[in-house]
Design a protein around this motif. Structure first.
Motif, PDB file in Angstrom:
ATOM      1  N   UNK A  23       0.836  -1.207   0.000  1.00 15.21           N
ATOM      2  CA  UNK A  23       0.000   0.000   0.000  1.00 15.21           C
ATOM      3  C   UNK A  23       0.868   1.253   0.000  1.00 15.21           C
ATOM      4  N   UNK A  24       1.964   1.229   0.748  1.00 16.00           N
ATOM      5  CA  UNK A  24       2.869   2.385   0.784  1.00 16.00           C
ATOM      6  C   UNK A  24       3.611   2.569  -0.543  1.00 16.00           C
ATOM      7  N   UNK A  25       3.735   1.476  -1.325  1.00 12.53           N
ATOM      8  CA  UNK A  25       4.361   1.552  -2.647  1.00 12.53           C
ATOM      9  C   UNK A  25       3.420   2.131  -3.694  1.00 12.53           C
ATOM     10  N   UNK A  26       2.123   2.197  -3.374  1.00 15.36           N
ATOM     11  CA  UNK A  26       1.183   2.745  -4.344  1.00 15.36           C
ATOM     12  C   UNK A  26       0.108   1.788  -4.806  1.00 15.36           C
ATOM     13  N   UNK A  27       0.052   0.578  -4.203  1.00 15.79           N
ATOM     14  CA  UNK A  27      -1.005  -0.372  -4.539  1.00 15.79           C
ATOM     15  C   UNK A  27      -2.211  -0.075  -3.651  1.00 15.79           C
ATOM     16  N   UNK A 241       4.041   6.852   6.788  1.00 13.54           N
ATOM     17  CA  UNK A 241       2.681   6.589   7.295  1.00 13.54           C
ATOM     18  C   UNK A 241       1.761   6.113   6.177  1.00 13.54           C
ATOM     19  N   UNK A 242       0.828   5.257   6.536  1.00 13.82           N
ATOM     20  CA  UNK A 242      -0.191   4.834   5.582  1.00 13.82           C
ATOM     21  C   UNK A 242      -1.105   6.007   5.263  1.00 13.82           C
ATOM     22  N   UNK A 243      -1.491   6.151   4.024  1.00 14.03           N
ATOM     23  CA  UNK A 243      -2.429   7.207   3.676  1.00 14.03           C
ATOM     24  C   UNK A 243      -3.821   6.858   4.189  1.00 14.03           C
ATOM     25  N   UNK A 244      -4.623   7.874   4.433  1.00 21.87           N
ATOM     26  CA  UNK A 244      -6.003   7.645   4.878  1.00 21.87           C
ATOM     27  C   UNK A 244      -6.780   6.853   3.836  1.00 21.87           C
ATOM     28  N   UNK A 245      -6.463   7.073   2.570  1.00 23.62           N
ATOM     29  CA  UNK A 245      -7.144   6.372   1.484  1.00 23.62           C
ATOM     30  C   UNK A 245      -6.877   4.876   1.522  1.00 23.62           C
ATOM     31  N   UNK A 246      -5.679   4.487   1.955  1.00 28.47           N
ATOM     32  CA  UNK A 246      -5.328   3.066   2.022  1.00 28.47           C
ATOM     33  C   UNK A 246      -5.727   2.432   3.348  1.00 28.47           C
ATOM     34  N   UNK A 247      -5.710   3.210   4.407  1.00 25.26           N
ATOM     35  CA  UNK A 247      -5.906   2.659   5.741  1.00 25.26           C
ATOM     36  C   UNK A 247      -7.252   1.977   5.906  1.00 25.26           C
ATOM     37  N   UNK A 266       4.411  -2.413  13.426  1.00 26.21           N
ATOM     38  CA  UNK A 266       5.110  -1.787  12.307  1.00 26.21           C
ATOM     39  C   UNK A 266       6.052  -0.673  12.752  1.00 26.21           C
ATOM     40  N   UNK A 267       5.884  -0.191  13.979  1.00 25.28           N
ATOM     41  CA  UNK A 267       6.719   0.922  14.460  1.00 25.28           C
ATOM     42  C   UNK A 267       8.179   0.484  14.593  1.00 25.28           C
TER      43      UNK A 267
END
Length: 375
Positions: A23-27, A241-247, A266-267
């Motif tokens: 998700x952080x890569x853009x998926x 951080x994860x985006x709100x859109x992905x979270x 993950x921290x």
């Protein structure tokens, strides 16, 4: 860092960390409902047709000074061709789908009142940002000869087309189990209609990785070692951080119960072997490059580059493109390590390189059997 309970299960140790990194890569994660809606709630369908249609609708074509969109008739025809699985061998079907994805597709369309033959595409390799990238965990697919279903752990879609299939395992489980599952799922009675589109197949746990492509036997699955992307780049991605859109979609449904644990786990976590495989093989622009330039068909066999072949081709291109260093070089191989395939991949990359118009490649061999092999 907050103390968290120790978990070694597959979900916490491999699948969720993989999904978060992807998700952080853009998926963009899709919920099960979103994915099913995109394929018209047909579990036998493996293409997220609404997403594919949206990409084709957004695609801008040009002829002379005119810019225009693909008309509905051509979009319907392109989708029909994409979804069709004509009676052929599994390997031949995979080759046909690779051709569809990687080569321009000719369509007839009226431009300024005149019928023209124009090239359209399912994936924009030149402009990766124009594509849509989605991730679906536990993607339910109906088997080809029954109503039973299979659920690969993670499927990655480019413009609604399944390009990567991932099986996650806990560290205590042999990586071979994920390979066996993937090979079984490609058999005629299971879900080969998913894998015929896939370009990269992965079996992962946090300590090991193996990758292959469609039809690869177990003994030829390889380990990916990343030598181009830096550790600091990967570290920054993990800490991002994860985006709100992905979270929200990521922690929906059956994954909701893992939200608190995973946020704490993950921290500051350590980089794993799984992370290197994911960034090396699944970062969107890297996946597109691997798909178009580093997959070949050797007779009935579909072949994906080993990491050494990928590195050799990339370094050679960098040398060729360099304005300062025009010296030649040597790529050293052992017997049986894939010299011929490296040459073919390098030739393809040179011919596709816009910085080298009208490239010419000369192959010199010292044995007749090598002539036949390379031909």
């Amino acid at each position: 860092m907050t103390n968290t309970p120790f978990r070694t299960d597959e979900l916490a140790a491999s699948q969720m960390p993989a999904m978060i990194l992807l998700a952080k890569m853009g998926w963009q994660p899709l919920t099960k409902a979103e994915a099913n809606n995109a394929r018209r709630n047909r579990f036998s369908a493996v293409i997220l047709e609404d997403i594919t249609r949206d990409f084709l609708n957004r695609q801008k074509l040009s002829w002379g000074s005119s810019t225009f969109s693909i008309n509905d008739y051509n979009i319907d025809n392109m989708l029909s061709k994409l979804k069709a699985l004509p009676p052929a061998t599994y390997g031949k079907q995979a080759e046909e789908k690779w051709d569809l994805l990687c080569l321009p597709q000719s369509i007839e369309q009226k431009v300024d009142g005149v019928n023209r033959s124009i090239n359209a595409k399912f994936i924009d390799f030149e402009n990766p940002e124009n594509n849509s990238y989605h991730m679906v965990p536990e993607f339910v697919v109906e088997q080809s000869k029954s109503t039973d279903t299979r659920r690969p752990d993670i499927v990655l879609f480019v413009n609604g087309i399944p390009m990567v299939v991932i099986e996650n395992k806990k560290a205590a489980t042999a990586i071979d189990e994920g390979i066996s599952q993937t090979i079984r799922n490609q058999k005629p009675d299971y879900i080969p209609h998913l894998y015929v589109y896939a370009q990269v197949l992965l079996s992962l746990n946090k300590n090991e990785n193996r990758y292959a492509t469609t039809g690869t036997p177990a003994k030829l699955w390889n380990t990916w070692r990343e030598n181009e992307i830096s550790e600091s780049t990967l570290r920054a991605l993990i800490d991002k951080p994860l985006s709100a859109e992905s979270h929200a979609p990521l922690f929906s449904g059956e994954f909701a119960a893992s939200e608190t644990f995973m946020e704490q786990a993950e921290e500051g976590r350590l980089i794993t072997n799984q992370d290197w495989a994911l960034i090396g093989l699944c970062k969107p622009n890297r996946l597109l490059k691997l798909t178009r330039e580093f997959i070949l068909f050797d007779g009935p066999n579909k072949v994906i580059a080993r990491f050494q072949q990928f590195d050799a081709v990339r370094k050679t291109l960098a040398r060729v493109n360099s304005e300062e260093d025009k010296c030649g070089g040597v790529i050293w191989h052992t017997q049986g390590s894939g010299k011929s395939l490296t040459m073919v991949m390098l030739a393809r990359a040179l011919l596709a390189n816009p910085a080298i118009p009208n490239a010419r490649v000369v192959l010199v061999t010292d044995r007749v059997d090598l002539d036949k092999q390379i031909k």
